[in-house]
Design a protein around this motif. Structure first.
Motif, PDB file in Angstrom:
ATOM      1  N   ALA A  65       0.819  -1.217   0.000  1.00 30.22           N
ATOM      2  CA  ALA A  65       0.000   0.000   0.000  1.00 30.22           C
ATOM      3  C   ALA A  65       0.852   1.266   0.000  1.00 30.22           C
ATOM      4  CB  ALA A  65      -0.927  -0.007   1.217  1.00 30.22           C
ATOM      5  N   LEU A  66       1.777   1.370   0.951  1.00 32.49           N
ATOM      6  CA  LEU A  66       2.515   2.617   1.155  1.00 32.49           C
ATOM      7  C   LEU A  66       3.565   2.857   0.083  1.00 32.49           C
ATOM      8  CD1 LEU A  66       2.990   2.461   5.034  1.00 32.49           C
ATOM      9  CD2 LEU A  66       1.281   3.745   3.742  1.00 32.49           C
ATOM     10  N   VAL A  67       4.018   1.805  -0.562  1.00 29.26           N
ATOM     11  CA  VAL A  67       5.042   1.971  -1.604  1.00 29.26           C
ATOM     12  C   VAL A  67       4.452   1.745  -2.992  1.00 29.26           C
ATOM     13  CG1 VAL A  67       7.265   1.167  -2.498  1.00 29.26           C
ATOM     14  CG2 VAL A  67       6.890   1.313  -0.020  1.00 29.26           C
ATOM     15  N   LEU A  68       3.922   0.545  -3.229  1.00 30.75           N
ATOM     16  CA  LEU A  68       3.513   0.200  -4.592  1.00 30.75           C
ATOM     17  C   LEU A  68       2.270   0.951  -5.041  1.00 30.75           C
ATOM     18  CD1 LEU A  68       4.168  -3.662  -4.517  1.00 30.75           C
ATOM     19  CD2 LEU A  68       5.688  -1.815  -5.256  1.00 30.75           C
ATOM     20  N   VAL A  69       1.205   0.942  -4.236  1.00 28.29           N
ATOM     21  CA  VAL A  69      -0.023   1.645  -4.638  1.00 28.29           C
ATOM     22  C   VAL A  69       0.218   3.152  -4.692  1.00 28.29           C
ATOM     23  CG1 VAL A  69      -2.426   2.108  -4.061  1.00 28.29           C
ATOM     24  CG2 VAL A  69      -1.497  -0.184  -3.733  1.00 28.29           C
ATOM     25  N   ASN A  70       0.994   3.683  -3.768  1.00 28.29           N
ATOM     26  CA  ASN A  70       1.300   5.123  -3.815  1.00 28.29           C
ATOM     27  C   ASN A  70       2.069   5.486  -5.078  1.00 28.29           C
ATOM     28  OD1 ASN A  70       0.003   6.208  -1.600  1.00 28.29           O
ATOM     29  ND2 ASN A  70       1.721   5.896  -0.211  1.00 28.29           N
ATOM     30  N   GLN A  71       2.900   4.573  -5.574  1.00 30.30           N
ATOM     31  CA  GLN A  71       3.591   4.840  -6.833  1.00 30.30           C
ATOM     32  C   GLN A  71       2.608   4.894  -7.998  1.00 30.30           C
ATOM     33  OE1 GLN A  71       6.570   1.749  -6.855  1.00 30.30           O
ATOM     34  NE2 GLN A  71       8.151   3.148  -6.124  1.00 30.30           N
ATOM     35  N   LEU A  72       1.560   4.085  -7.935  1.00 29.58           N
ATOM     36  CA  LEU A  72       0.525   4.163  -8.967  1.00 29.58           C
ATOM     37  C   LEU A  72      -0.231   5.481  -8.861  1.00 29.58           C
ATOM     38  CD1 LEU A  72      -1.100   2.841 -11.252  1.00 29.58           C
ATOM     39  CD2 LEU A  72      -2.544   1.796  -9.506  1.00 29.58           C
ATOM     40  N   LEU A  73      -0.527   5.925  -7.638  1.00 27.87           N
ATOM     41  CA  LEU A  73      -1.230   7.199  -7.446  1.00 27.87           C
ATOM     42  C   LEU A  73      -0.401   8.379  -7.941  1.00 27.87           C
ATOM     43  CD1 LEU A  73      -2.823   6.654  -3.912  1.00 27.87           C
ATOM     44  CD2 LEU A  73      -3.956   6.537  -6.132  1.00 27.87           C
ATOM     45  N   GLU A  74       0.912   8.196  -7.997  1.00 24.46           N
ATOM     46  CA  GLU A  74       1.775   9.269  -8.497  1.00 24.46           C
ATOM     47  C   GLU A  74       1.596   9.500  -9.986  1.00 24.46           C
ATOM     48  OE1 GLU A  74       5.749   8.341  -7.402  1.00 24.46           O
ATOM     49  OE2 GLU A  74       5.456   8.772  -5.264  1.00 24.46           O
ATOM     50  N   THR A  75       0.939   8.581 -10.691  1.00 23.52           N
ATOM     51  CA  THR A  75       0.680   8.791 -12.119  1.00 23.52           C
ATOM     52  C   THR A  75      -0.501   9.725 -12.348  1.00 23.52           C
ATOM     53  OG1 THR A  75      -0.804   6.864 -12.318  1.00 23.52           O
ATOM     54  CG2 THR A  75       1.553   6.480 -12.616  1.00 23.52           C
ATOM     55  N   ILE A  76      -1.240  10.053 -11.277  1.00 24.38           N
ATOM     56  CA  ILE A  76      -2.321  11.030 -11.416  1.00 24.38           C
ATOM     57  C   ILE A  76      -1.696  12.405 -11.629  1.00 24.38           C
ATOM     58  CG2 ILE A  76      -4.284  12.145 -10.272  1.00 24.38           C
ATOM     59  CD1 ILE A  76      -4.701   9.613  -8.682  1.00 24.38           C
ATOM     60  N   PRO A  77      -2.061  13.111 -12.695  1.00 24.69           N
ATOM     61  CA  PRO A  77      -1.451  14.429 -12.932  1.00 24.69           C
ATOM     62  C   PRO A  77      -1.839  15.417 -11.841  1.00 24.69           C
ATOM     63  CG  PRO A  77      -3.310  14.071 -14.410  1.00 24.69           C
ATOM     64  CD  PRO A  77      -3.073  12.769 -13.702  1.00 24.69           C
ATOM     65  N   VAL A  78      -0.854  16.139 -11.320  1.00 26.10           N
ATOM     66  CA  VAL A  78      -1.113  17.182 -10.332  1.00 26.10           C
ATOM     67  C   VAL A  78      -0.882  18.552 -10.954  1.00 26.10           C
ATOM     68  CG1 VAL A  78      -0.384  18.173  -8.133  1.00 26.10           C
ATOM     69  CG2 VAL A  78      -0.593  15.713  -8.372  1.00 26.10           C
ATOM     70  N   ARG A  79       0.301  18.767 -11.466  1.00 30.86           N
ATOM     71  CA  ARG A  79       0.604  20.009 -12.179  1.00 30.86           C
ATOM     72  C   ARG A  79       1.430  19.607 -13.390  1.00 30.86           C
ATOM     73  NH1 ARG A  79       0.119  25.362 -10.625  1.00 30.86           N
ATOM     74  NH2 ARG A  79       1.513  26.836 -11.650  1.00 30.86           N
ATOM     75  N   THR A  80       0.800  19.630 -14.542  1.00 31.16           N
ATOM     76  CA  THR A  80       1.436  19.064 -15.726  1.00 31.16           C
ATOM     77  C   THR A  80       1.110  19.882 -16.970  1.00 31.16           C
ATOM     78  OG1 THR A  80       1.665  17.009 -17.000  1.00 31.16           O
ATOM     79  CG2 THR A  80      -0.526  17.550 -16.200  1.00 31.16           C
ATOM     80  N   GLU A  81       1.942  19.749 -17.987  1.00 38.32           N
ATOM     81  CA  GLU A  81       1.736  20.459 -19.251  1.00 38.32           C
ATOM     82  C   GLU A  81       0.641  19.781 -20.067  1.00 38.32           C
ATOM     83  OE1 GLU A  81       5.372  20.842 -21.377  1.00 38.32           O
ATOM     84  OE2 GLU A  81       6.393  21.976 -19.788  1.00 38.32           O
ATOM     85  N   VAL A  82      -0.203  20.602 -20.669  1.00 34.29           N
ATOM     86  CA  VAL A  82      -1.236  20.109 -21.573  1.00 34.29           C
ATOM     87  C   VAL A  82      -0.698  20.078 -22.994  1.00 34.29           C
ATOM     88  CG1 VAL A  82      -3.528  20.554 -22.531  1.00 34.29           C
ATOM     89  CG2 VAL A  82      -3.104  20.926 -20.090  1.00 34.29           C
ATOM     90  N   ASP A  83      -0.015  21.152 -23.381  1.00 40.85           N
ATOM     91  CA  ASP A  83       0.620  21.248 -24.689  1.00 40.85           C
ATOM     92  C   ASP A  83       1.804  22.193 -24.544  1.00 40.85           C
ATOM     93  OD1 ASP A  83      -0.558  23.831 -24.620  1.00 40.85           O
ATOM     94  OD2 ASP A  83      -2.319  23.104 -25.692  1.00 40.85           O
TER      95      ASP A  83
ATOM     96  N   ASP B 142      -2.853   5.992 -14.410  1.00 46.82           N
ATOM     97  CA  ASP B 142      -2.634   5.325 -15.684  1.00 46.82           C
ATOM     98  C   ASP B 142      -3.339   3.974 -15.709  1.00 46.82           C
ATOM     99  OD1 ASP B 142      -1.108   7.376 -16.639  1.00 46.82           O
ATOM    100  OD2 ASP B 142       0.829   6.427 -16.224  1.00 46.82           O
ATOM    101  N   GLY B 143      -3.828   3.614 -16.887  1.00 45.64           N
ATOM    102  CA  GLY B 143      -4.421   2.297 -17.064  1.00 45.64           C
ATOM    103  C   GLY B 143      -5.881   2.184 -16.705  1.00 45.64           C
ATOM    104  N   ILE B 144      -6.487   3.281 -16.190  1.00 48.43           N
ATOM    105  CA  ILE B 144      -7.908   3.269 -15.838  1.00 48.43           C
ATOM    106  C   ILE B 144      -8.626   4.278 -16.720  1.00 48.43           C
ATOM    107  CG2 ILE B 144      -9.597   3.575 -14.003  1.00 48.43           C
ATOM    108  CD1 ILE B 144      -7.433   2.935 -11.991  1.00 48.43           C
ATOM    109  N   ASP B 145      -9.667   3.852 -17.404  1.00 44.06           N
ATOM    110  CA  ASP B 145     -10.364   4.699 -18.365  1.00 44.06           C
ATOM    111  C   ASP B 145     -11.851   4.804 -18.042  1.00 44.06           C
ATOM    112  OD1 ASP B 145      -8.038   5.085 -19.808  1.00 44.06           O
ATOM    113  OD2 ASP B 145      -8.425   3.387 -21.143  1.00 44.06           O
ATOM    114  N   PHE B 146     -12.458   5.882 -18.596  1.00 40.30           N
ATOM    115  CA  PHE B 146     -13.911   6.038 -18.568  1.00 40.30           C
ATOM    116  C   PHE B 146     -14.523   5.215 -19.707  1.00 40.30           C
ATOM    117  CE2 PHE B 146     -15.304  10.091 -16.218  1.00 40.30           C
ATOM    118  CZ  PHE B 146     -14.303   9.941 -15.272  1.00 40.30           C
TER     119      PHE B 146
END
Length: 487
Positions: free
Chosen positions: A195-213, A443-447
């Motif tokens: 949980a604290l290492v592996l799942v948190n690394q997956l949560l880090e793929t959620i964009p927080v402050r990122t370039e759109v273009d 990443d890897g989860i879609d609507f």
């Protein structure tokens, strides 16, 4: 200080805090139905983590017996599990009355007899209680901040193989007691790491402050800790675009706070007018809302209409300019604004339009300056986890900046200019906006199966979720990417 004064101060403090609180531009609700889809993925992930538990070699003696146990392997898991929301905490993962099958090698010396073989053991009545505490971290990302874990094994059985199997049965209780103790101690550390290492690394793929273009970025930082009830997990994101050249020049959020009341679908995404307005503002401050239509980009019919309309003006200025190319320049004069109603969404744009003659080797000669007011219908759609917008020009008006008389003369231009925008300019914009912007999901989860609803001041996209790959594969891909980036 009297009770009245204290009450007034407290009320003023509450009002001030309320006014200072930043409303979200983006909200996400994951419902109990969405969590239901995660159950199988979570169970499989936990089984894989427990299967990877490594146990130390055991040595000891009991009476005349000396023993060594090594190469302990978990060969099978039969877990009955549940995953649900834990109000005010996060997620609760439980395993009830389950079993774990193990296999390990034995070496036993009894007097002058030496025996070696394998032991099949089963841990029964396995119960695991795991609470995952969800918080907002220092950069505004969702993370598991803590895990509360309690694991217990009711009993453990072992069956010896080999010619002396029955002789050793009487020490089985001694051995399995030690094995049960060690296995108990290994389960929670394995889940802590997961949980604290592996799942948190997956949560880090959620964009927080990122370039759109190449021009703008987006801020998806959480404004507060997630709100967890027994029916949903609700998250408030800033949902603000910004100009990459000047990240501090952003629009203040005065939009209404989106409200999500539904629970029927797996996930709900709510976006306020501010979400779209901040994007339009960022593109405006970045200088992208300017366009010149001239030479090969100028439609022949429009060029002929412009020449006819401004024939008198050209002749009065200089008849020699008559055969030179014409240019149409559009420049948005204020940040476009969106409007979201129950009937749909629209974008209003005010522009300055200049008609110029382009003499070769000389400065352009201005023939006219007009104000253009346009309104576009905006259709919002989702693909995967990217939000896209399709624009359609609905209302269009131009009038002269010089005189009412010239405004009357421009009436014949209304239709052709609108057609030109619809055919030439709007497709260019839609070709750009169809790329979309990623919403804050890992990443890897879609609507999938999404439905868009329009409300006064915001839209709600209700959808179901789809894993493109398993949770384990997503995490391993994240670890691989992180390793490649560090090289």
């Amino acid at each position: 200080m009297g009770l009245f004064e204290v009450s007034v101060i407290a009320l003023l403090s509450f009002i001030t805090m309320t006014e200072l609180a930043e409303p979200p531009g983006c909200k996400i609700r994951i419902t109990a139905r969405g969590l239901e889809m995660l159950k199988s993925q979570t169970k499989k992930f936990v089984e894989e983590e427990i299967s990877n538990i490594t146990m130390p070699e055991m040595k000891g003696s009991e009476g005349r017996f000396q023993y060594t146990i090594k190469n302990v392997k978990i060969t099978e898991l039969d877990l009955t599990s549940d995953l649900r929301f834990q109000p005010d905490v996060g997620l609760l993962f439980e395993v009830h009355n389950s079993s774990i099958t193990l296999n390990f090698q034995r070496r036993i010396l009894y007097w002058l007899f030496y025996d070696e073989g394998y032991i099949n053991a089963s841990a029964e009545g396995v119960n695991i209680f795991t609470a995952l505490h969800l918080k907002r971290d220092e950069v505004g990302r969702l993370k598991i901040s803590n895990i509360t874990c309690d694991a217990a094994i009711t009993k453990m059985r072992a069956k010896f193989s080999g010619t002396l199997g029955r002789v050793y049965d009487f020490i089985a209780t001694f051995l399995t007691t030690g094995m049960r103790f060690i296995l108990n101690k290994q389960i929670c550390p394995a889940l802590d790491h997961a949980a604290l290492v592996l799942v948190n690394q997956l949560l880090e793929t959620i964009p927080v402050r990122t370039e759109v273009d190449n021009y703008i970025g987006i801020d998806y930082s959480l404004l507060s800790d997630p709100v967890v009830t027994d029916r949903s997990l609700d998250m408030d994101f800033r949902g603000k675009f910004y100009d990459l050249k000047d990240e501090n020049q952003t629009l203040v959020n005065y939009a209404v706070n989106p409200v999500v009341r539904e629970y029927d679908r797996m996930i709900y995404l709510s976006l306020s007018e501010y979400f779209f307005d901040s994007g339009l503002f960022a593109y405006y401050t970045g200088g992208l809302f300017q366009m010149q239509i001239a030479n090969e980009r100028m439609p022949k019919d429009l060029e002929m209409l412009l020449r006819t309309t401004y024939f008198g003006t050209i002749m009065m200025l200089n008849p020699a300019l008559m055969d030179h190319p014409l240019s149409l320049e559009l420049e948005v004069t204020a940040p476009p604004r969106s409007s979201i109603k129950t009937s749909g969404a629209s974008v209003s744009v005010n522009s300055n339009v200049k008609v110029l003659v382009l003499p070769p080797g000389k400065a352009p000669v201005q023939l006219s300056s007009m104000t253009m007011e346009a309104k576009f219908n905006a259709k919002v759609s989702m693909k995967g986890k990217r939000l896209a917008i399709y624009l359609d020009l609905r209302r269009f008006k131009i009038f002269s900046n010089q005189s009412a008389l010239e405004s009357l003369a421009l009436i014949p231009l209304q239709g052709p200019l609108k057609t030109m925008l619809q055919i030439s300019v709007v497709p260019l914009i839609n070709n750009y906006t169809k790329r979309g912007v990623q919403i804050p999901l890992p990443d890897g989860i879609d609507f999938i199966e999404e439905v868009v609803e329009y409300h006064n001041g915001y839209i709600i996209v209700g959808a179901n979720l789809h894993f493109r790959t398993g949770l384990r594969e997503l995490i391993e891909r994240r670890l691989t990417d992180s390793s490649d980036n560090s090289i």
